[in-house]
Each structure stands twice: as C-alpha cells, then as structure tokens.
Design a protein around this motif. Structure first.
Motif, PDB file in Angstrom:
ATOM      1  N   ASP A 213       0.832  -1.203   0.000  1.00 57.38           N
ATOM      2  CA  ASP A 213       0.000   0.000   0.000  1.00 57.38           C
ATOM      3  C   ASP A 213       0.869   1.257   0.000  1.00 57.38           C
ATOM      4  O   ASP A 213       0.602   2.215  -0.727  1.00 57.38           O
ATOM      5  CB  ASP A 213      -0.936   0.017   1.214  1.00 57.38           C
ATOM      6  CG  ASP A 213      -1.887  -1.154   1.236  1.00 57.38           C
ATOM      7  OD1 ASP A 213      -2.516  -1.431   0.189  1.00 57.38           O
ATOM      8  OD2 ASP A 213      -2.005  -1.807   2.294  1.00 57.38           O
ATOM      9  N   VAL A 214       1.906   1.224   0.816  1.00 53.89           N
ATOM     10  CA  VAL A 214       2.851   2.351   0.866  1.00 53.89           C
ATOM     11  C   VAL A 214       3.536   2.509  -0.492  1.00 53.89           C
ATOM     12  O   VAL A 214       3.634   3.623  -1.023  1.00 53.89           O
ATOM     13  CB  VAL A 214       3.899   2.142   1.985  1.00 53.89           C
ATOM     14  CG1 VAL A 214       4.929   3.261   1.975  1.00 53.89           C
ATOM     15  CG2 VAL A 214       3.216   2.038   3.346  1.00 53.89           C
ATOM     16  N   ASP A 215       3.982   1.400  -1.075  1.00 53.22           N
ATOM     17  CA  ASP A 215       4.662   1.444  -2.375  1.00 53.22           C
ATOM     18  C   ASP A 215       3.746   2.005  -3.454  1.00 53.22           C
ATOM     19  O   ASP A 215       4.175   2.812  -4.292  1.00 53.22           O
ATOM     20  CB  ASP A 215       5.140   0.050  -2.783  1.00 53.22           C
ATOM     21  CG  ASP A 215       6.239  -0.483  -1.867  1.00 53.22           C
ATOM     22  OD1 ASP A 215       6.857   0.318  -1.116  1.00 53.22           O
ATOM     23  OD2 ASP A 215       6.468  -1.708  -1.889  1.00 53.22           O
ATOM     24  N   LYS A 216       2.474   1.588  -3.453  1.00 57.12           N
ATOM     25  CA  LYS A 216       1.513   2.089  -4.442  1.00 57.12           C
ATOM     26  C   LYS A 216       1.317   3.596  -4.283  1.00 57.12           C
ATOM     27  O   LYS A 216       1.261   4.329  -5.275  1.00 57.12           O
ATOM     28  CB  LYS A 216       0.184   1.351  -4.297  1.00 57.12           C
ATOM     29  CG  LYS A 216      -0.851   1.746  -5.323  1.00 57.12           C
ATOM     30  CD  LYS A 216      -2.128   0.914  -5.196  1.00 57.12           C
ATOM     31  CE  LYS A 216      -3.169   1.347  -6.229  1.00 57.12           C
ATOM     32  NZ  LYS A 216      -4.428   0.590  -6.091  1.00 57.12           N
ATOM     33  N   ALA A 217       1.243   4.061  -3.046  1.00 55.61           N
ATOM     34  CA  ALA A 217       1.076   5.494  -2.796  1.00 55.61           C
ATOM     35  C   ALA A 217       2.289   6.281  -3.285  1.00 55.61           C
ATOM     36  O   ALA A 217       2.142   7.317  -3.940  1.00 55.61           O
ATOM     37  CB  ALA A 217       0.837   5.746  -1.304  1.00 55.61           C
ATOM     38  N   MET A 218       3.466   5.780  -3.007  1.00 55.76           N
ATOM     39  CA  MET A 218       4.677   6.492  -3.425  1.00 55.76           C
ATOM     40  C   MET A 218       4.782   6.510  -4.954  1.00 55.76           C
ATOM     41  O   MET A 218       5.171   7.518  -5.537  1.00 55.76           O
ATOM     42  CB  MET A 218       5.907   5.865  -2.786  1.00 55.76           C
ATOM     43  CG  MET A 218       5.877   5.861  -1.248  1.00 55.76           C
ATOM     44  SD  MET A 218       5.396   7.414  -0.486  1.00 55.76           S
ATOM     45  CE  MET A 218       6.993   8.159  -0.317  1.00 55.76           C
ATOM     46  N   ALA A 219       4.390   5.413  -5.587  1.00 59.00           N
ATOM     47  CA  ALA A 219       4.412   5.358  -7.055  1.00 59.00           C
ATOM     48  C   ALA A 219       3.405   6.331  -7.664  1.00 59.00           C
ATOM     49  O   ALA A 219       3.618   6.840  -8.766  1.00 59.00           O
ATOM     50  CB  ALA A 219       4.124   3.933  -7.534  1.00 59.00           C
ATOM     51  N   ALA A 220       2.317   6.614  -6.944  1.00 62.45           N
ATOM     52  CA  ALA A 220       1.300   7.550  -7.441  1.00 62.45           C
ATOM     53  C   ALA A 220       1.734   9.003  -7.277  1.00 62.45           C
ATOM     54  O   ALA A 220       1.113   9.901  -7.832  1.00 62.45           O
ATOM     55  CB  ALA A 220      -0.024   7.324  -6.709  1.00 62.45           C
ATOM     56  N   GLY A 221       2.802   9.238  -6.516  1.00 58.74           N
ATOM     57  CA  GLY A 221       3.306  10.599  -6.369  1.00 58.74           C
ATOM     58  C   GLY A 221       3.212  11.177  -4.972  1.00 58.74           C
ATOM     59  O   GLY A 221       3.516  12.351  -4.759  1.00 58.74           O
ATOM     60  N   PHE A 222       2.798  10.371  -3.996  1.00 61.74           N
ATOM     61  CA  PHE A 222       2.766  10.866  -2.626  1.00 61.74           C
ATOM     62  C   PHE A 222       4.192  11.116  -2.146  1.00 61.74           C
ATOM     63  O   PHE A 222       5.129  10.425  -2.540  1.00 61.74           O
ATOM     64  CB  PHE A 222       2.096   9.842  -1.698  1.00 61.74           C
ATOM     65  CG  PHE A 222       0.596   9.788  -1.836  1.00 61.74           C
ATOM     66  CD1 PHE A 222      -0.217  10.554  -1.023  1.00 61.74           C
ATOM     67  CD2 PHE A 222       0.003   8.969  -2.784  1.00 61.74           C
ATOM     68  CE1 PHE A 222      -1.594  10.502  -1.152  1.00 61.74           C
ATOM     69  CE2 PHE A 222      -1.372   8.910  -2.927  1.00 61.74           C
ATOM     70  CZ  PHE A 222      -2.175   9.680  -2.105  1.00 61.74           C
ATOM     71  N   THR A 223       4.348  12.091  -1.270  1.00 61.42           N
ATOM     72  CA  THR A 223       5.640  12.414  -0.686  1.00 61.42           C
ATOM     73  C   THR A 223       5.896  11.541   0.538  1.00 61.42           C
ATOM     74  O   THR A 223       7.025  11.157   0.820  1.00 61.42           O
ATOM     75  CB  THR A 223       5.671  13.896  -0.244  1.00 61.42           C
ATOM     76  OG1 THR A 223       5.207  14.703  -1.325  1.00 61.42           O
ATOM     77  CG2 THR A 223       7.058  14.329   0.169  1.00 61.42           C
ATOM     78  N   ASP A 224       4.818  11.223   1.252  1.00 64.74           N
ATOM     79  CA  ASP A 224       4.925  10.456   2.486  1.00 64.74           C
ATOM     80  C   ASP A 224       3.591   9.757   2.724  1.00 64.74           C
ATOM     81  O   ASP A 224       2.624   9.992   1.988  1.00 64.74           O
ATOM     82  CB  ASP A 224       5.263  11.388   3.656  1.00 64.74           C
ATOM     83  CG  ASP A 224       6.115  10.719   4.730  1.00 64.74           C
ATOM     84  OD1 ASP A 224       5.925   9.502   4.964  1.00 64.74           O
ATOM     85  OD2 ASP A 224       6.950  11.409   5.322  1.00 64.74           O
ATOM     86  N   TYR A 225       3.532   8.929   3.770  1.00 67.24           N
ATOM     87  CA  TYR A 225       2.365   8.086   4.007  1.00 67.24           C
ATOM     88  C   TYR A 225       2.235   7.846   5.505  1.00 67.24           C
ATOM     89  O   TYR A 225       3.215   7.464   6.151  1.00 67.24           O
ATOM     90  CB  TYR A 225       2.584   6.760   3.279  1.00 67.24           C
ATOM     91  CG  TYR A 225       1.395   5.834   3.175  1.00 67.24           C
ATOM     92  CD1 TYR A 225       0.504   5.935   2.113  1.00 67.24           C
ATOM     93  CD2 TYR A 225       1.194   4.822   4.114  1.00 67.24           C
ATOM     94  CE1 TYR A 225      -0.557   5.053   1.983  1.00 67.24           C
ATOM     95  CE2 TYR A 225       0.134   3.939   3.989  1.00 67.24           C
ATOM     96  CZ  TYR A 225      -0.742   4.066   2.922  1.00 67.24           C
ATOM     97  OH  TYR A 225      -1.796   3.186   2.789  1.00 67.24           O
ATOM     98  N   ILE A 226       1.068   8.102   6.052  1.00 65.91           N
ATOM     99  CA  ILE A 226       0.796   7.876   7.472  1.00 65.91           C
ATOM    100  C   ILE A 226      -0.437   6.983   7.574  1.00 65.91           C
ATOM    101  O   ILE A 226      -1.451   7.236   6.914  1.00 65.91           O
ATOM    102  CB  ILE A 226       0.536   9.202   8.216  1.00 65.91           C
ATOM    103  CG1 ILE A 226       1.765  10.108   8.153  1.00 65.91           C
ATOM    104  CG2 ILE A 226       0.134   8.922   9.671  1.00 65.91           C
ATOM    105  CD1 ILE A 226       1.547  11.487   8.758  1.00 65.91           C
ATOM    106  N   THR A 227      -0.345   5.957   8.413  1.00 68.89           N
ATOM    107  CA  THR A 227      -1.488   5.063   8.568  1.00 68.89           C
ATOM    108  C   THR A 227      -2.470   5.599   9.604  1.00 68.89           C
ATOM    109  O   THR A 227      -2.111   6.336  10.522  1.00 68.89           O
ATOM    110  CB  THR A 227      -1.034   3.645   8.970  1.00 68.89           C
ATOM    111  OG1 THR A 227      -0.264   3.721  10.163  1.00 68.89           O
ATOM    112  CG2 THR A 227      -0.214   2.999   7.871  1.00 68.89           C
ATOM    113  N   LYS A 228      -3.734   5.222   9.403  1.00 70.83           N
ATOM    114  CA  LYS A 228      -4.802   5.545  10.346  1.00 70.83           C
ATOM    115  C   LYS A 228      -5.038   4.333  11.235  1.00 70.83           C
ATOM    116  O   LYS A 228      -4.861   3.208  10.778  1.00 70.83           O
ATOM    117  CB  LYS A 228      -6.102   5.855   9.583  1.00 70.83           C
ATOM    118  CG  LYS A 228      -6.060   7.102   8.745  1.00 70.83           C
ATOM    119  CD  LYS A 228      -7.394   7.250   8.045  1.00 70.83           C
ATOM    120  CE  LYS A 228      -7.448   8.429   7.111  1.00 70.83           C
ATOM    121  NZ  LYS A 228      -8.735   8.500   6.404  1.00 70.83           N
ATOM    122  N   PRO A 229      -5.453   4.514  12.473  1.00 67.72           N
ATOM    123  CA  PRO A 229      -5.692   5.818  13.089  1.00 67.72           C
ATOM    124  C   PRO A 229      -4.392   6.613  13.191  1.00 67.72           C
ATOM    125  O   PRO A 229      -3.331   6.048  13.467  1.00 67.72           O
ATOM    126  CB  PRO A 229      -6.263   5.486  14.470  1.00 67.72           C
ATOM    127  CG  PRO A 229      -5.847   4.084  14.739  1.00 67.72           C
ATOM    128  CD  PRO A 229      -5.702   3.412  13.411  1.00 67.72           C
TER     129      PRO A 229
END
Length: 117
Positions: A86-102
């Motif tokens: 999920d993190v890898d997919k987000a970074m590939a889409a162009g996100f700078t960083d990723y924080i999980t919820k909660p």
C-alpha cells in the motif's frame, strides 16, 4: 501563515485534523478527490493531507492529477491500509509520504512541521 489542504470524506477525521492543525496553519477542506484536485489548483496549498479512499476519485488518481500541474507540493497520504505494498503504491502515485490511520497525532504534527519548515 502556511496553508494545508485536507482531502478527507469522514467528518470525524476532518475534525481531528482540524483540531490538531488549526492553530498553526490555514486549513482548506475537500470532501472528495475531484474537489481536492480543484482546490489544490485554485489555492496552491503549501501541503496536502490526502485520504486514499475517497468518493468521486480516489487519492491515488487525485495525487497523479495534482502532480501534473503542482509537482512541488508535499502530499502526505492517510490510510488505514498499512501493508508495504500500500505504501509502495502510494509512493508510485506521487505521494511524498504516508501515514497510517488511526493517525498518530505526534507523528502527523512532526511530519507536517518537517515538510513546512
């Protein structure tokens, strides 16, 4: 004062993010991915907090569209999906960083401050 665009469709999450950030930043809120893209282009915020699971357009697609015209803005993905893919997919889409919820409030504030320092 710097501006943060919050793209989130759950009122409880919007309220939490607002309470954490409103004293130090100007906040804009979009309730779906399409509105998030429009608001990013109209207001050029200093940072975007982008939920992944959104109505109209998901966070991945919204981020890709924002990156086409506003490449330098940090975009932090927010999602309950915590697997590495999920993190890898987000970074590939162009996100700078990723924080999980909660969301870990201290981590969120630290990352926001890091990107807006």
């Amino acid at each position: 004062m710097k501006t943060i665009l919050i793209v989130e469709d759950i009122d409880l999450n919007i309220d939490l993010l607002t309470q954490l950030l409103e004293d130090d930043y100007d906040l804009l809120v979009a309730m779906d991915g399409g509105q998030g893209v429009s608001m990013a282009k109209d207001h050029t915020p200093d940072l975007i907090l982008m939920d992944i699971s959104l109505p109209v357009m998901d966070g991945y697609q919204a981020t890709k569209l924002i990156r086409q015209s506003l490449d330098g803005i940090p975009i932090i993905g927010l999602s309950a999906n915590a697997m590495q893919e999920d993190v890898d997919k987000a970074m590939a889409a162009g996100f700078t960083d990723y924080i999980t919820k909660p969301v870990d409030e201290d981590l969120l504030i630290a990352k926001v401050n890091e990107y807006l320092a």
